[in-house]
Design a protein around this motif. Structure first.
Motif, short mmCIF file in Angstrom:
data_model
loop_
_atom_site.label_atom_id
_atom_site.label_comp_id
_atom_site.label_asym_id
_atom_site.label_seq_id
_atom_site.Cartn_x
_atom_site.Cartn_y
_atom_site.Cartn_z
N VAL A 1 0.86 -1.19 0.00
CA VAL A 1 0.00 0.00 0.00
C VAL A 1 0.89 1.23 0.00
O VAL A 1 1.88 1.30 0.73
CB VAL A 1 -0.92 0.04 1.24
N VAL A 2 0.52 2.20 -0.84
CA VAL A 2 1.16 3.51 -0.84
C VAL A 2 0.05 4.54 -0.79
O VAL A 2 -0.89 4.49 -1.59
CB VAL A 2 2.04 3.74 -2.10
N ILE A 3 0.15 5.47 0.15
CA ILE A 3 -0.83 6.55 0.27
C ILE A 3 -0.07 7.87 0.30
O ILE A 3 0.90 8.01 1.04
CB ILE A 3 -1.69 6.41 1.54
N THR A 4 -0.52 8.81 -0.52
CA THR A 4 0.08 10.14 -0.55
C THR A 4 -1.02 11.19 -0.44
O THR A 4 -2.10 11.02 -0.99
CB THR A 4 0.87 10.36 -1.85
N ALA A 5 -0.71 12.25 0.27
CA ALA A 5 -1.65 13.36 0.42
C ALA A 5 -0.90 14.67 0.17
O ALA A 5 0.17 14.89 0.73
CB ALA A 5 -2.27 13.36 1.81
N ALA A 6 -1.49 15.50 -0.69
CA ALA A 6 -0.88 16.78 -1.05
C ALA A 6 -1.97 17.83 -1.21
O ALA A 6 -3.16 17.50 -1.24
CB ALA A 6 -0.09 16.63 -2.36
N ALA A 7 -1.55 19.07 -1.34
CA ALA A 7 -2.51 20.15 -1.53
C ALA A 7 -3.36 19.92 -2.77
O ALA A 7 -4.56 20.22 -2.78
CB ALA A 7 -1.79 21.48 -1.62
N HIS A 8 -2.76 19.33 -3.82
CA HIS A 8 -3.46 19.12 -5.09
C HIS A 8 -3.28 17.69 -5.57
O HIS A 8 -2.29 17.04 -5.28
CB HIS A 8 -2.95 20.10 -6.15
N ARG A 9 -4.23 17.21 -6.36
CA ARG A 9 -4.22 15.81 -6.81
C ARG A 9 -3.03 15.47 -7.68
O ARG A 9 -2.51 14.36 -7.61
CB ARG A 9 -5.53 15.45 -7.50
N ALA A 10 -2.58 16.40 -8.53
CA ALA A 10 -1.47 16.09 -9.44
C ALA A 10 -0.23 15.66 -8.67
O ALA A 10 0.43 14.68 -9.03
CB ALA A 10 -1.17 17.29 -10.33
N GLU A 11 0.09 16.38 -7.62
CA GLU A 11 1.26 16.05 -6.80
C GLU A 11 1.04 14.73 -6.07
O GLU A 11 1.96 13.91 -5.97
CB GLU A 11 1.56 17.17 -5.81
N ALA A 12 -0.16 14.50 -5.56
CA ALA A 12 -0.45 13.26 -4.84
C ALA A 12 -0.33 12.05 -5.76
O ALA A 12 0.26 11.03 -5.39
CB ALA A 12 -1.84 13.31 -4.21
N TYR A 13 -0.85 12.17 -6.99
CA TYR A 13 -0.74 11.07 -7.97
C TYR A 13 0.71 10.84 -8.38
O TYR A 13 1.18 9.70 -8.42
CB TYR A 13 -1.56 11.37 -9.23
N ALA A 14 1.42 11.91 -8.73
CA ALA A 14 2.81 11.78 -9.20
C ALA A 14 3.68 11.15 -8.12
O ALA A 14 4.47 10.25 -8.40
CB ALA A 14 3.35 13.13 -9.63
N ALA A 15 3.55 11.62 -6.90
CA ALA A 15 4.36 11.09 -5.81
C ALA A 15 4.03 9.63 -5.55
O ALA A 15 4.92 8.81 -5.31
CB ALA A 15 4.13 11.92 -4.54
N ASN A 16 2.75 9.28 -5.61
CA ASN A 16 2.34 7.90 -5.35
C ASN A 16 2.97 6.95 -6.37
O ASN A 16 3.54 5.92 -6.00
CB ASN A 16 0.81 7.81 -5.36
N GLN A 17 2.89 7.31 -7.64
CA GLN A 17 3.47 6.45 -8.67
C GLN A 17 4.98 6.37 -8.53
O GLN A 17 5.57 5.30 -8.68
CB GLN A 17 3.10 6.95 -10.07
N TYR A 18 5.61 7.47 -8.23
CA TYR A 18 7.06 7.50 -8.04
C TYR A 18 7.46 6.55 -6.90
O TYR A 18 8.39 5.75 -7.04
CB TYR A 18 7.50 8.93 -7.72
N ILE A 19 6.74 6.61 -5.79
CA ILE A 19 7.06 5.78 -4.62
C ILE A 19 6.91 4.30 -4.95
O ILE A 19 7.82 3.51 -4.68
CB ILE A 19 6.19 6.18 -3.41
N ILE A 20 5.79 3.89 -5.54
CA ILE A 20 5.60 2.46 -5.81
C ILE A 20 6.61 1.97 -6.84
O ILE A 20 7.15 0.87 -6.71
CB ILE A 20 4.14 2.11 -6.21
N ASP A 21 6.90 2.77 -7.86
CA ASP A 21 7.88 2.35 -8.85
C ASP A 21 9.27 2.20 -8.22
O ASP A 21 10.00 1.24 -8.52
CB ASP A 21 7.94 3.34 -10.02
#
Length: 148
Positions: free
Chosen positions: A91-111
Protein backbone atom coordinates in the motif's frame (compact mmCIF):
# COMPACT_ATOMS: atom_id res chain seq x y z
CA UNK A 1 7.21 3.72 11.28
CA UNK A 2 7.68 0.12 10.20
CA UNK A 3 7.24 -0.25 6.44
CA UNK A 4 7.33 -4.06 6.29
CA UNK A 5 4.82 -6.42 7.83
CA UNK A 6 4.25 -10.16 8.08
CA UNK A 7 0.64 -9.41 9.13
CA UNK A 8 -2.24 -8.53 6.81
CA UNK A 9 -2.16 -4.86 5.91
CA UNK A 10 -5.05 -2.93 7.42
CA UNK A 11 -5.71 -0.60 4.49
CA UNK A 12 -8.54 1.24 6.25
CA UNK A 13 -6.39 1.98 9.32
CA UNK A 14 -3.71 3.42 7.04
CA UNK A 15 -6.35 5.41 5.16
CA UNK A 16 -7.45 6.97 8.46
CA UNK A 17 -3.86 8.16 9.03
CA UNK A 18 -3.68 9.75 5.57
CA UNK A 19 -5.97 12.73 6.07
CA UNK A 20 -4.55 16.20 6.66
CA UNK A 21 -6.29 19.59 6.76
CA UNK A 22 -3.93 21.04 4.13
CA UNK A 23 -4.38 18.12 1.71
CA UNK A 24 -6.91 18.47 -1.08
CA UNK A 25 -5.87 15.23 -2.79
CA UNK A 26 -5.29 11.85 -1.18
CA UNK A 27 -4.24 8.93 -3.40
CA UNK A 28 -4.24 5.30 -2.30
CA UNK A 29 -2.54 2.55 -4.30
CA UNK A 30 -3.11 -1.02 -3.17
CA UNK A 31 -1.21 -3.82 -4.89
CA UNK A 32 -3.34 -6.95 -4.71
CA UNK A 33 -2.43 -10.59 -5.37
CA UNK A 34 -4.25 -11.81 -8.45
CA UNK A 35 -5.09 -15.45 -9.20
CA UNK A 36 -3.18 -15.76 -12.48
CA UNK A 37 0.06 -14.83 -14.19
CA UNK A 38 0.97 -15.49 -17.82
CA UNK A 39 -1.80 -18.05 -18.21
CA UNK A 40 -0.96 -19.96 -15.03
CA UNK A 41 -3.13 -20.16 -11.93
CA UNK A 42 -1.48 -18.56 -8.89
CA UNK A 43 -2.12 -20.02 -5.43
CA UNK A 44 -0.23 -17.33 -3.48
CA UNK A 45 2.88 -15.15 -3.40
CA UNK A 46 5.68 -15.00 -0.89
CA UNK A 47 7.95 -12.03 -0.25
CA UNK A 48 11.38 -11.83 1.31
CA UNK A 49 13.49 -8.76 2.04
CA UNK A 50 16.73 -7.50 3.44
CA UNK A 51 14.49 -6.09 6.16
CA UNK A 52 16.63 -3.50 7.91
CA UNK A 53 17.91 -2.08 4.63
CA UNK A 54 14.47 -2.19 2.97
CA UNK A 55 12.81 -0.40 5.88
CA UNK A 56 15.46 2.36 5.83
CA UNK A 57 15.22 2.73 2.06
CA UNK A 58 11.42 3.04 2.12
CA UNK A 59 11.63 5.63 4.93
CA UNK A 60 14.19 7.65 2.92
CA UNK A 61 12.08 7.36 -0.23
CA UNK A 62 9.01 8.69 1.61
CA UNK A 63 11.03 11.60 3.00
CA UNK A 64 12.34 12.39 -0.49
CA UNK A 65 8.81 12.32 -1.97
CA UNK A 66 7.46 14.52 0.84
CA UNK A 67 10.02 17.18 0.02
CA UNK A 68 9.89 16.86 -3.76
CA UNK A 69 6.07 17.06 -4.04
CA UNK A 70 5.39 19.01 -0.82
CA UNK A 71 3.32 16.14 0.56
CA UNK A 72 1.52 16.40 3.87
CA UNK A 73 1.41 12.59 4.18
CA UNK A 74 3.38 9.71 2.65
CA UNK A 75 2.77 6.13 3.79
CA UNK A 76 4.07 2.84 2.40
CA UNK A 77 3.73 -0.68 3.81
CA UNK A 78 4.84 -3.89 2.06
CA UNK A 79 3.98 -7.44 3.11
CA UNK A 80 6.53 -10.14 3.81
CA UNK A 81 5.92 -13.87 3.89
CA UNK A 82 2.90 -15.62 2.38
CA UNK A 83 0.27 -13.39 0.75
CA UNK A 84 -2.86 -15.09 -0.54
CA UNK A 85 -4.90 -14.27 -3.63
CA UNK A 86 -7.02 -11.13 -3.08
CA UNK A 87 -4.84 -9.97 -0.18
CA UNK A 88 -2.92 -6.70 -0.23
CA UNK A 89 0.81 -7.02 -0.91
CA UNK A 90 1.70 -3.30 -0.78
CA UNK A 91 0.00 0.00 0.00
CA UNK A 92 1.16 3.51 -0.84
CA UNK A 93 -0.83 6.55 0.27
CA UNK A 94 0.08 10.14 -0.55
CA UNK A 95 -1.65 13.36 0.42
CA UNK A 96 -0.88 16.78 -1.05
CA UNK A 97 -2.51 20.15 -1.53
CA UNK A 98 -3.46 19.12 -5.09
CA UNK A 99 -4.22 15.81 -6.81
CA UNK A 100 -1.47 16.09 -9.44
CA UNK A 101 1.26 16.05 -6.80
CA UNK A 102 -0.45 13.26 -4.84
CA UNK A 103 -0.74 11.07 -7.97
CA UNK A 104 2.81 11.78 -9.20
CA UNK A 105 4.36 11.09 -5.81
CA UNK A 106 2.34 7.90 -5.35
CA UNK A 107 3.47 6.45 -8.67
CA UNK A 108 7.06 7.50 -8.04
CA UNK A 109 7.06 5.78 -4.62
CA UNK A 110 5.60 2.46 -5.81
CA UNK A 111 7.88 2.35 -8.85
CA UNK A 112 10.95 3.03 -6.67
CA UNK A 113 9.90 0.37 -4.16
CA UNK A 114 9.52 -2.20 -6.94
CA UNK A 115 12.80 -1.31 -8.68
CA UNK A 116 15.20 -0.33 -5.90
CA UNK A 117 14.19 -1.70 -2.50
CA UNK A 118 15.63 -5.15 -1.68
CA UNK A 119 12.33 -7.09 -1.79
CA UNK A 120 11.90 -10.37 -3.65
CA UNK A 121 8.68 -12.02 -4.80
CA UNK A 122 8.07 -15.71 -5.43
CA UNK A 123 4.92 -16.73 -7.28
CA UNK A 124 3.51 -20.09 -6.21
CA UNK A 125 1.33 -21.77 -8.80
CA UNK A 126 -1.50 -24.25 -8.26
CA UNK A 127 0.42 -26.91 -10.24
CA UNK A 128 3.23 -26.80 -7.63
CA UNK A 129 5.70 -24.79 -9.68
CA UNK A 130 7.09 -21.51 -8.44
CA UNK A 131 8.96 -18.60 -9.98
CA UNK A 132 11.14 -15.93 -8.37
CA UNK A 133 11.34 -12.38 -9.72
CA UNK A 134 10.30 -11.12 -13.10
CA UNK A 135 7.32 -9.58 -11.40
CA UNK A 136 7.45 -5.85 -12.05
CA UNK A 137 5.47 -4.75 -15.08
CA UNK A 138 5.95 -1.04 -14.36
CA UNK A 139 8.00 0.96 -16.80
CA UNK A 140 10.96 3.05 -15.70
CA UNK A 141 10.43 5.98 -18.00
CA UNK A 142 9.79 9.62 -17.44
CA UNK A 143 6.08 10.44 -17.38
CA UNK A 144 5.21 13.99 -16.42
CA UNK A 145 7.00 14.79 -13.17
CA UNK A 146 8.12 11.22 -12.59
CA UNK A 147 11.75 10.40 -13.21
CA UNK A 148 13.37 6.98 -12.90
Amino acid sequence: MIHLSTEKIDVMALWEQAHHPAAGGVVLFSGEVRNNHQGKEVSHLSYEAAEQMANKMIAALLDEAKQRWELQVAIAVHRLGKVSVMETAVVVITAAAHRAEAYAANQYIIDRIKHHVPLWKCEHFVDGERAWGGHCSCKQKSTGNIEP
